[in-house]
Design an enzyme around this catalytic site. Structure first.
Site, PDB file in Angstrom:
ATOM      1  N   LYS A 175      11.907  20.515  58.183  1.00  0.00           N
ATOM      2  CA  LYS A 175      11.912  20.531  56.889  1.00  0.00           C
ATOM      3  C   LYS A 175      11.403  19.484  56.115  1.00  0.00           C
ATOM      4  O   LYS A 175      11.065  19.196  57.222  1.00  0.00           O
ATOM      5  CB  LYS A 175      13.345  20.468  56.818  1.00  0.00           C
ATOM      6  CG  LYS A 175      14.676  21.505  56.903  1.00  0.00           C
ATOM      7  CD  LYS A 175      16.419  21.910  56.379  1.00  0.00           C
ATOM      8  CE  LYS A 175      16.964  22.439  56.734  1.00  0.00           C
ATOM      9  NZ  LYS A 175      18.195  22.817  56.642  1.00  0.00           N
TER      10      LYS A 175
ATOM     11  N   TYR B  84      18.256  31.864  52.982  1.00  0.00           N
ATOM     12  CA  TYR B  84      19.632  31.248  53.050  1.00  0.00           C
ATOM     13  C   TYR B  84      20.702  32.716  51.665  1.00  0.00           C
ATOM     14  O   TYR B  84      21.220  31.643  51.116  1.00  0.00           O
ATOM     15  CB  TYR B  84      19.667  30.452  51.914  1.00  0.00           C
ATOM     16  CG  TYR B  84      19.359  28.519  53.039  1.00  0.00           C
ATOM     17  CD1 TYR B  84      19.603  28.455  54.072  1.00  0.00           C
ATOM     18  CD2 TYR B  84      17.607  27.623  52.768  1.00  0.00           C
ATOM     19  CE1 TYR B  84      19.614  27.274  54.469  1.00  0.00           C
ATOM     20  CE2 TYR B  84      18.008  27.218  53.618  1.00  0.00           C
ATOM     21  CZ  TYR B  84      18.162  26.467  54.297  1.00  0.00           C
ATOM     22  OH  TYR B  84      17.883  25.668  54.684  1.00  0.00           O
TER      23      TYR B  84
ATOM     24  N   ASN C 210      18.749  16.785  56.530  1.00  0.00           N
ATOM     25  CA  ASN C 210      19.279  16.410  57.835  1.00  0.00           C
ATOM     26  C   ASN C 210      17.704  18.100  58.589  1.00  0.00           C
ATOM     27  O   ASN C 210      18.198  18.045  60.004  1.00  0.00           O
ATOM     28  CB  ASN C 210      20.337  18.097  58.502  1.00  0.00           C
ATOM     29  CG  ASN C 210      20.269  18.935  57.781  1.00  0.00           C
ATOM     30  OD1 ASN C 210      19.194  19.812  57.500  1.00  0.00           O
ATOM     31  ND2 ASN C 210      21.844  19.700  57.343  1.00  0.00           N
TER      32      ASN C 210
ATOM     33  N   HIS D  10      16.266  23.370  61.214  1.00  0.00           N
ATOM     34  CA  HIS D  10      16.794  24.599  61.042  1.00  0.00           C
ATOM     35  C   HIS D  10      17.277  24.924  61.894  1.00  0.00           C
ATOM     36  O   HIS D  10      15.542  25.250  62.878  1.00  0.00           O
ATOM     37  CB  HIS D  10      16.153  25.060  59.563  1.00  0.00           C
ATOM     38  CG  HIS D  10      16.830  26.632  59.930  1.00  0.00           C
ATOM     39  ND1 HIS D  10      18.123  27.100  59.538  1.00  0.00           N
ATOM     40  CD2 HIS D  10      16.741  27.716  60.303  1.00  0.00           C
ATOM     41  CE1 HIS D  10      18.398  28.412  59.853  1.00  0.00           C
ATOM     42  NE2 HIS D  10      17.169  28.253  60.324  1.00  0.00           N
TER      43      HIS D  10
ATOM     44  N   GLU E 238      15.367  35.985  60.849  1.00  0.00           N
ATOM     45  CA  GLU E 238      14.715  35.224  60.043  1.00  0.00           C
ATOM     46  C   GLU E 238      13.031  35.648  60.671  1.00  0.00           C
ATOM     47  O   GLU E 238      12.535  35.012  60.144  1.00  0.00           O
ATOM     48  CB  GLU E 238      15.627  33.785  60.861  1.00  0.00           C
ATOM     49  CG  GLU E 238      16.642  33.476  59.968  1.00  0.00           C
ATOM     50  CD  GLU E 238      17.637  32.299  60.936  1.00  0.00           C
ATOM     51  OE1 GLU E 238      17.311  31.700  61.591  1.00  0.00           O
ATOM     52  OE2 GLU E 238      18.271  31.566  59.941  1.00  0.00           O
TER      53      GLU E 238
HETATM   54  P1  RTP Z   1      20.619  24.899  58.765  1.00  0.00           P
HETATM   55  O1  RTP Z   1      21.099  27.337  58.127  1.00  0.00           O
HETATM   56  O2  RTP Z   1      19.570  24.521  58.099  1.00  0.00           O
HETATM   57  O3  RTP Z   1      20.405  25.060  59.844  1.00  0.00           O
HETATM   58  O4  RTP Z   1      21.578  24.755  58.076  1.00  0.00           O
HETATM   59  P2  RTP Z   1      23.111  24.683  58.988  1.00  0.00           P
HETATM   60  O5  RTP Z   1      23.664  26.517  59.709  1.00  0.00           O
HETATM   61  O6  RTP Z   1      23.675  23.638  59.729  1.00  0.00           O
HETATM   62  O7  RTP Z   1      23.459  25.005  57.847  1.00  0.00           O
HETATM   63  P3  RTP Z   1      24.191  26.211  57.267  1.00  0.00           P
HETATM   64  O8  RTP Z   1      25.843  25.783  56.348  1.00  0.00           O
HETATM   65  O9  RTP Z   1      22.882  27.569  56.419  1.00  0.00           O
HETATM   66  O10 RTP Z   1      23.702  24.621  54.935  1.00  0.00           O
HETATM   67  C1  RTP Z   1      22.237  25.159  54.992  1.00  0.00           C
HETATM   68  C2  RTP Z   1      21.950  23.942  54.218  1.00  0.00           C
HETATM   69  O11 RTP Z   1      22.145  23.612  52.862  1.00  0.00           O
HETATM   70  C3  RTP Z   1      22.638  22.087  53.016  1.00  0.00           C
HETATM   71  N1  RTP Z   1      23.847  22.185  53.107  1.00  0.00           N
HETATM   72  N2  RTP Z   1      24.607  21.061  51.942  1.00  0.00           N
HETATM   73  N3  RTP Z   1      25.911  19.795  50.195  1.00  0.00           N
HETATM   74  C4  RTP Z   1      26.987  20.116  51.073  1.00  0.00           C
HETATM   75  O12 RTP Z   1      28.190  20.211  51.678  1.00  0.00           O
HETATM   76  C5  RTP Z   1      25.490  21.084  52.389  1.00  0.00           C
HETATM   77  N4  RTP Z   1      25.662  21.729  52.750  1.00  0.00           N
HETATM   78  C6  RTP Z   1      25.464  22.450  54.111  1.00  0.00           C
HETATM   79  C7  RTP Z   1      22.562  21.429  55.149  1.00  0.00           C
HETATM   80  O13 RTP Z   1      20.862  20.956  54.710  1.00  0.00           O
HETATM   81  C8  RTP Z   1      22.217  22.656  55.416  1.00  0.00           C
HETATM   82  O14 RTP Z   1      21.496  22.512  56.502  1.00  0.00           O
END
Ligand code: RTP
Length: 154
Positions: free
Chosen positions: A15, A55, A118, A121, A132
């Site tokens: 990212k 997303y 973070n 991804h 993706e």
């Molecule tokens: P990623 O897609 O980035 O790998 O993340 P992930 O599957 O671990 O988590 P996901 O639920 O898909 O969320 C995507 C990204 O959104 C941000 N996020 N912020 N503030 C919040 O509650 C929150 N929740 C998610 C994070 O940057 C996450 O990686």
């Protein structure tokens, strides 16, 4: 794709914060050293339309506007890594979505503390990896080559 396939693929993305902090090489090195094979690589600044597709299950979330603003703030590095159990192992190598829940030794556990920043991804299932990869790469950009040939060493 059959389970346990040596050609299982995952989509990994550094990212904007990971690029800005100079962590691209570190992240790629971890996948290379683990034994995964790099079959696609691209750097670009993603636009809103692409990120809304990537997303698509998060667009209604309250944090989506800040996620969008962060993800368009600079270039990302998109990669496809191939090898046994690539999707699950890739997620483990990244750590938890919340860096504070990530174990030391994982990328997030070693390099970040903020959920909104973070670093990386990783696809969460074989099916989402396929979607993706098709979203971020054209079929021609995903390469087939034999890594076992040592002809280039000499
Ligand atoms: P990623 O897609 O980035 O790998 O993340 P992930 O599957 O671990 O988590 P996901 O639920 O898909 O969320 C995507 C990204 O959104 C941000 N996020 N912020 N503030 C919040 O509650 C929150 N929740 C998610 C994070 O940057 C996450 O990686």
């Amino acid at each position: 794709m059959p389970k346990g396939s040596i050609t299982e693929r995952t989509y990994i993305m550094v990212k904007p914060d990971g690029v800005q902090r100079g962590l691209v090489g570190e992240i790629m090195a971890r996948f290379e050293k683990r034994g995964y094979k790099l079959i696609a690589l691209k750097m670009r600044t993603a636009d809103e339309a692409l990120l809304k597709k990537h997303y698509c299950d998060l667009v209604e979330k309250p944090f989506f506007p800040s996620l969008l603003s962060f993800m368009t703030s600079g270039p990302v590095v998109s990669m496809v890594w191939e090898g046994l159990d690539a999707v699950k192992q890739g997620r483990q190598m990244l750590g938890e979505t919340n860096p504070l829940a990530s174990k030391p030794g994982s990328i997030r556990g070693d390099f970040c503390i903020d959920m909104g920043k973070n670093i990386c991804h990783g696809s969460d299932s074989v099916e989402s990896a396929e979607n993706e990869i098709a979203l971020w790469f054209t079929p021609e950009e995903v390469l087939k080559y034999d890594q076992t040939r040592a002809a280039h060493i000499y």
